[in-house]
Design a protein around this motif. Structure first.
Motif, PDB file in Angstrom:
ATOM      1  N   PHE A 274       0.852  -1.183   0.000  1.00 22.07           N
ATOM      2  CA  PHE A 274       0.000   0.000   0.000  1.00 22.07           C
ATOM      3  C   PHE A 274       0.897   1.246   0.000  1.00 22.07           C
ATOM      4  CE2 PHE A 274      -1.973  -3.444   2.267  1.00 22.07           C
ATOM      5  CZ  PHE A 274      -3.319  -3.424   1.963  1.00 22.07           C
ATOM      6  N   LYS A 275       0.316   2.408  -0.351  1.00 18.25           N
ATOM      7  CA  LYS A 275       1.078   3.646  -0.429  1.00 18.25           C
ATOM      8  C   LYS A 275       0.289   4.789   0.201  1.00 18.25           C
ATOM      9  CE  LYS A 275       3.175   6.735  -3.906  1.00 18.25           C
ATOM     10  NZ  LYS A 275       3.340   6.965  -5.368  1.00 18.25           N
ATOM     11  N   SER A 276       1.026   5.733   0.822  1.00 21.75           N
ATOM     12  CA  SER A 276       0.381   6.878   1.455  1.00 21.75           C
ATOM     13  C   SER A 276       1.329   8.071   1.474  1.00 21.75           C
ATOM     14  CB  SER A 276      -0.033   6.533   2.895  1.00 21.75           C
ATOM     15  OG  SER A 276      -0.602   7.636   3.549  1.00 21.75           O
ATOM     16  N   ASP A 277       0.753   9.243   1.735  1.00 24.59           N
ATOM     17  CA  ASP A 277       1.553  10.452   1.926  1.00 24.59           C
ATOM     18  C   ASP A 277       1.940  10.641   3.392  1.00 24.59           C
ATOM     19  OD1 ASP A 277       1.438  11.208  -0.777  1.00 24.59           O
ATOM     20  OD2 ASP A 277      -0.507  12.183  -0.492  1.00 24.59           O
ATOM     21  N   SER A 278       1.406   9.786   4.268  1.00 19.07           N
ATOM     22  CA  SER A 278       1.658   9.910   5.699  1.00 19.07           C
ATOM     23  C   SER A 278       1.764   8.522   6.305  1.00 19.07           C
ATOM     24  CB  SER A 278       0.501  10.669   6.375  1.00 19.07           C
ATOM     25  OG  SER A 278       0.526  10.502   7.780  1.00 19.07           O
ATOM     26  N   PRO A 279       2.593   8.355   7.356  1.00 18.65           N
ATOM     27  CA  PRO A 279       2.668   7.039   7.989  1.00 18.65           C
ATOM     28  C   PRO A 279       1.346   6.629   8.638  1.00 18.65           C
ATOM     29  CG  PRO A 279       3.869   8.673   9.272  1.00 18.65           C
ATOM     30  CD  PRO A 279       3.518   9.321   7.970  1.00 18.65           C
ATOM     31  N   ARG A 280       0.472   7.593   8.880  1.00 17.44           N
ATOM     32  CA  ARG A 280      -0.820   7.296   9.497  1.00 17.44           C
ATOM     33  C   ARG A 280      -1.940   7.169   8.468  1.00 17.44           C
ATOM     34  NH1 ARG A 280      -1.176   7.622  14.870  1.00 17.44           N
ATOM     35  NH2 ARG A 280      -3.384   8.191  14.759  1.00 17.44           N
ATOM     36  N   GLY A 281      -1.564   7.092   7.201  1.00 17.61           N
ATOM     37  CA  GLY A 281      -2.524   6.868   6.136  1.00 17.61           C
ATOM     38  C   GLY A 281      -3.202   8.140   5.663  1.00 17.61           C
ATOM     39  N   PRO A 282      -4.206   7.978   4.775  1.00 17.64           N
ATOM     40  CA  PRO A 282      -4.775   6.704   4.299  1.00 17.64           C
ATOM     41  C   PRO A 282      -3.840   5.979   3.333  1.00 17.64           C
ATOM     42  CG  PRO A 282      -5.768   8.537   3.124  1.00 17.64           C
ATOM     43  CD  PRO A 282      -4.891   9.152   4.171  1.00 17.64           C
ATOM     44  N   PHE A 283      -3.853   4.632   3.407  1.00 19.99           N
ATOM     45  CA  PHE A 283      -3.018   3.805   2.552  1.00 19.99           C
ATOM     46  C   PHE A 283      -3.843   3.240   1.400  1.00 19.99           C
ATOM     47  CE2 PHE A 283      -0.167   3.949   6.153  1.00 19.99           C
ATOM     48  CZ  PHE A 283       1.086   3.946   5.543  1.00 19.99           C
ATOM     49  N   ILE A 284      -3.345   3.454   0.192  1.00 19.21           N
ATOM     50  CA  ILE A 284      -4.020   3.004  -1.025  1.00 19.21           C
ATOM     51  C   ILE A 284      -3.298   1.778  -1.562  1.00 19.21           C
ATOM     52  CG2 ILE A 284      -4.844   3.655  -3.311  1.00 19.21           C
ATOM     53  CD1 ILE A 284      -5.981   5.286  -0.937  1.00 19.21           C
ATOM     54  N   PRO A 285      -3.999   0.658  -1.814  1.00 24.14           N
ATOM     55  CA  PRO A 285      -3.316  -0.547  -2.303  1.00 24.14           C
ATOM     56  C   PRO A 285      -2.792  -0.363  -3.719  1.00 24.14           C
ATOM     57  CG  PRO A 285      -5.690  -0.870  -2.280  1.00 24.14           C
ATOM     58  CD  PRO A 285      -5.444   0.432  -1.599  1.00 24.14           C
ATOM     59  N   ALA A 286      -1.687  -1.016  -4.011  1.00 18.73           N
ATOM     60  CA  ALA A 286      -1.137  -1.002  -5.371  1.00 18.73           C
ATOM     61  C   ALA A 286      -2.085  -1.714  -6.318  1.00 18.73           C
ATOM     62  CB  ALA A 286       0.232  -1.676  -5.384  1.00 18.73           C
ATOM     63  N   PRO A 287      -2.145  -1.296  -7.569  1.00 19.49           N
ATOM     64  CA  PRO A 287      -3.049  -1.956  -8.519  1.00 19.49           C
ATOM     65  C   PRO A 287      -2.591  -3.338  -8.934  1.00 19.49           C
ATOM     66  CG  PRO A 287      -1.748  -0.261  -9.616  1.00 19.49           C
ATOM     67  CD  PRO A 287      -1.458  -0.130  -8.149  1.00 19.49           C
ATOM     68  N   ASN A 288      -1.330  -3.660  -8.668  1.00 16.72           N
ATOM     69  CA  ASN A 288      -0.777  -4.944  -9.128  1.00 16.72           C
ATOM     70  C   ASN A 288      -0.592  -5.940  -7.996  1.00 16.72           C
ATOM     71  OD1 ASN A 288       1.251  -3.311  -7.999  1.00 16.72           O
ATOM     72  ND2 ASN A 288       2.871  -4.362  -9.136  1.00 16.72           N
ATOM     73  N   ASN A 289      -1.321  -5.786  -6.877  1.00 18.14           N
ATOM     74  CA  ASN A 289      -1.218  -6.760  -5.777  1.00 18.14           C
ATOM     75  C   ASN A 289      -1.763  -8.123  -6.213  1.00 18.14           C
ATOM     76  OD1 ASN A 289      -0.027  -5.463  -3.496  1.00 18.14           O
ATOM     77  ND2 ASN A 289      -1.863  -4.177  -3.323  1.00 18.14           N
ATOM     78  N   PRO A 290      -1.200  -9.233  -5.675  1.00 16.15           N
ATOM     79  CA  PRO A 290      -0.077  -9.295  -4.743  1.00 16.15           C
ATOM     80  C   PRO A 290       1.257  -9.121  -5.463  1.00 16.15           C
ATOM     81  CG  PRO A 290      -0.807 -11.508  -5.246  1.00 16.15           C
ATOM     82  CD  PRO A 290      -1.759 -10.585  -5.947  1.00 16.15           C
ATOM     83  N   ILE A 291       2.289  -8.771  -4.686  1.00 16.75           N
ATOM     84  CA  ILE A 291       3.618  -8.598  -5.273  1.00 16.75           C
ATOM     85  C   ILE A 291       4.486  -9.835  -5.069  1.00 16.75           C
ATOM     86  CG2 ILE A 291       3.540  -6.097  -5.122  1.00 16.75           C
ATOM     87  CD1 ILE A 291       5.245  -6.275  -2.574  1.00 16.75           C
ATOM     88  N   LEU A 292       3.962 -10.802  -4.307  1.00 17.97           N
ATOM     89  CA  LEU A 292       4.633 -12.091  -4.106  1.00 17.97           C
ATOM     90  C   LEU A 292       3.589 -13.114  -3.725  1.00 17.97           C
ATOM     91  CD1 LEU A 292       7.162 -13.965  -3.479  1.00 17.97           C
ATOM     92  CD2 LEU A 292       7.035 -13.055  -1.138  1.00 17.97           C
ATOM     93  N   THR A 293       3.553 -14.253  -4.418  1.00 14.27           N
ATOM     94  CA  THR A 293       2.710 -15.382  -4.017  1.00 14.27           C
ATOM     95  C   THR A 293       3.061 -16.591  -4.871  1.00 14.27           C
ATOM     96  OG1 THR A 293       0.453 -16.101  -3.500  1.00 14.27           O
ATOM     97  CG2 THR A 293       0.771 -14.959  -5.593  1.00 14.27           C
ATOM     98  N   GLN A 294       2.717 -17.777  -4.367  1.00 12.18           N
ATOM     99  CA  GLN A 294       2.900 -19.019  -5.122  1.00 12.18           C
ATOM    100  C   GLN A 294       1.583 -19.785  -5.234  1.00 12.18           C
ATOM    101  OE1 GLN A 294       6.372 -20.366  -6.368  1.00 12.18           O
ATOM    102  NE2 GLN A 294       6.077 -18.138  -6.443  1.00 12.18           N
TER     103      GLN A 294
END
Length: 580
Positions: A274-294
């Motif tokens: 996720f990404k935000s302008d502040s450590p306290r959010g709001p956090f927006i998820p990346a459009p390409n999640n997940p970034i790791l999985t099997q």
């Protein structure tokens, strides 16, 4: 046991006051303690035979065996990594590296039994999911973890130098699990962790949230009233994501990134960002999640790696990002006897969001080494990986850190002598929720052999010494020497929880009468799910005891919990395994 059930159980246990280590952990100087010598563990997995290393390659996992939930930090050219240890002792194993390839075992962070004592906890309790962070503003390392023993809860310990030990645990005033700490450029501190939704707002089983707290760096405590939910459920709440956990915050190019595991530590495990302008959010998820999985690949794929997730990021050599994470390598029966292991992958962060390189295709056993790094694993004191042999004659002044205790320190029951290692037996059985007089190491290969020479003459049927293969207190094999009447026997006992019961069912699979005038060599070996136990009176020719037995009860998916198989040198003064 499901994670929700485990947390509930641990919460109930935390209500009971901490009474210190069990009195039975006092070293009992037996008149005839068993003496172990000539220990050999040899791993021989086919994947390493089929995939030999080139000069510029190294193997992943970097920590084989039950080393799950890795977290990593960096100070200059020094990298430090910690993992979960549950009821193993010392708590929270820690490793050091200069290059992310060659790692040195530093032992455990929580090594003072008067401050951390999982003496009465199940093997999958104790401590798990640590975080480790270096704070450049005060030149201090912080290790933060959830401790399900002694009423500790979430704790933090600090040090200026991880090579020289850690301070005492500081209790933190919040619940939940999987905490990590983040320090911003301005020196402010924040703690993020997994927690339950607010009361009455749980929408489905596995619904969890990520919370953040402001952290008072001066006084080492969270600031009351600053807690805030920054992720509810996961990437997309409408899809009912389960077990958002293991959060870490990073800062890059003025933006804040929150990385978490999602899907539970099983077949649907993944890593999301996720990404935000502040450590306290709001956090927006990346459009390409997940970034790791099997989770999307064929179940019968060759050299299968699964359950990938619970990751942490660090900037490595040559300013290349890397991520460490847990995953499993099941055997041909899909058993998870080696437990959840620590893997590593390079991470591409050239774009807006980080992505694990080749983390969305079937994982391979080899990686290219960072430029300028030489692979010295298994040499010069560096931790081995791949196929390797570990030998120990127990005559060194300092016992290898790979040897661990269960629910208490190994030093309480061992003595090194010129003849080998004496184990002074507790009046504790391997099936009890107490410290056991067992020196353990982790099973690190699907195909392995372990042997040791035992000099021992038990005085009564209550005395037994030998080898244990253990997944937990209710799922294990005991292979040892005991006495019945005037005769001595070697026997194999299987301990397994009864269906729909809390009781353990013990079965003697086989027993042989033996002569103990001379030392006996004991052996356990496995080829995937098939385990065999044997003994030798001449050091070379082995007699099988019990035939070939299934290692299913040594697997996480059968026995439950979060650990892999532990292999131990065991002695007890309360033996209940009677020869047939």
């Amino acid at each position: 046991m499901k994670k929700t059930q485990l947390i509930l159980l641990c919460s109930i246990m935390a209500l009971f006051s901490f009474t210190g280590a069990n009195s039975q952990t006092k070293k009992n100087k037996a008149k005839n303690p068993p003496v172990f010598s000539n220990f050999v563990y040899q791993g021989n997995d086919q994947v390493y035979i089929d995939n030999p290393l080139k000069p510029d390659e190294f193997y992943t996992p970097i920590l084989q065996g039950c080393y799950p939930d890795p977290a990593i930090t960096r100070k200059g050219d020094d990298y430090y990594m910690v993992c979960s240890s549950f009821a193993m002792f010392p708590g929270v194993p820690i490793f050091h590296s200069k290059d992310l390839v060659n790692w040195t075992d530093l032992g455990g962070v929580l090594s003072n039994v008067s401050e951390f004592s999982p003496h009465d906890t199940g093997i999958s309790q104790g401590v798990y999911a640590p975080g480790i962070t270096y704070n450049p503003h005060n030149d201090t390392f912080y290790m933060i973890v959830t401790a399900f023993s002694g009423g500790l809860g979430n704790i933090i310990v600090k040090t200026k130098d991880p090579m020289k030990g850690w301070g005492s645990p500081i209790k933190l005033g919040f619940g939940g699990i999987d905490p990590s700490i983040f320090f911003d450029d301005d020196g402010k501190g924040y703690i993020v962790h997994n927690d339950a939704p607010d009361s009455g707002k749980e929408l489905y089983s596995g619904h969890r949230v990520i919370k953040i707290w402001d952290y008072d760096v001066e006084n080492d405590k969270v600031i009351p009233g600053t807690d805030k939910i920054i992720v509810d459920g996961g990437v997309d709440l409408t899809k009912k994501p389960i077990w958002i956990e293991a959060p870490h915050i990073y800062k890059k190019d003025g933006k804040y990134f929150l990385m978490c595991a999602e899907g539970g530590t099983g077949g649907w495990h993944s890593e999301v960002i996720f990404k935000s302008d502040s450590p306290r959010g709001p956090f927006i998820p990346a459009p390409n999640n997940p970034i790791l999985t099997q989770r999307h690949f064929a179940k019968d794929r060759e050299n299968k790696v699964d359950w990938a997730g619970h990751a942490d990021l660090v900037k490595g050599p040559n300013d290349q990002y890397y991520g460490v994470f847990l995953a499993i390598r099941p055997n041909e029966e899909n058993r998870v006897n080696t437990g959840r292991e620590t893997f590593i992958l390079p991470v591409d962060w050239s774009g807006e969001f980080p992505v694990f390189e080749n983390g969305l295709i079937p994982l391979e056993p080899k990686l290219k080494m960072p430029k300028g790094v030489e692979n010295k694993t298994g040499q010069d004191g560096f931790f081995p990986n791949g196929n390797f042999t570990f030998t120990d004659d127990f005559t060194s002044e300092k016992l290898d850190y790979r040897w661990i205790g269960l629910r208490g320190p190994r030093e309480e029951f061992i003595t090194t002598t010129k003849k080998g290692l004496e184990i002074h037996p507790f009046e504790t059985n391997i099936k009890e929720l107490k410290p056991t007089s067992t020196l353990f190491l982790r099973q690190q290969h699907k195909t392995f052999s372990l042997s040791t020479t035992l000099e021992y003459k038990p005085k009564s049927e209550k005395d037994l010494a030998g080898i244990v293969a253990l997944q937990n207190e209710n799922s294990n094999f005991v292979f040892g020497i005991t006495k019945k009447g005037d005769d001595y026997f070697v026997l194999l006992q299987k301990n397994q929880r009864k269906p729909r019961s809390r009781e353990t069912e013990s079965t003697i699979l086989a027993s042989n009468k033996i002569d103990v005038k001379n030392p006996i060599k004991l052996q356990v070996k496995a080829n995937g799910d098939a385990y065999e136990f044997g003994y030798s009176t001449n050091g070379t020719d082995f007699v099988n005891v019990g035939g070939t037995v299934s290692g299913d009860i040594l697997s996480t998916d059968v026995a439950g919990g979060f650990t892999g198989c532990l292999l131990g040198l065991y002695a007890t003064a309360t033996n209940d395994a009677m020869p047939q």
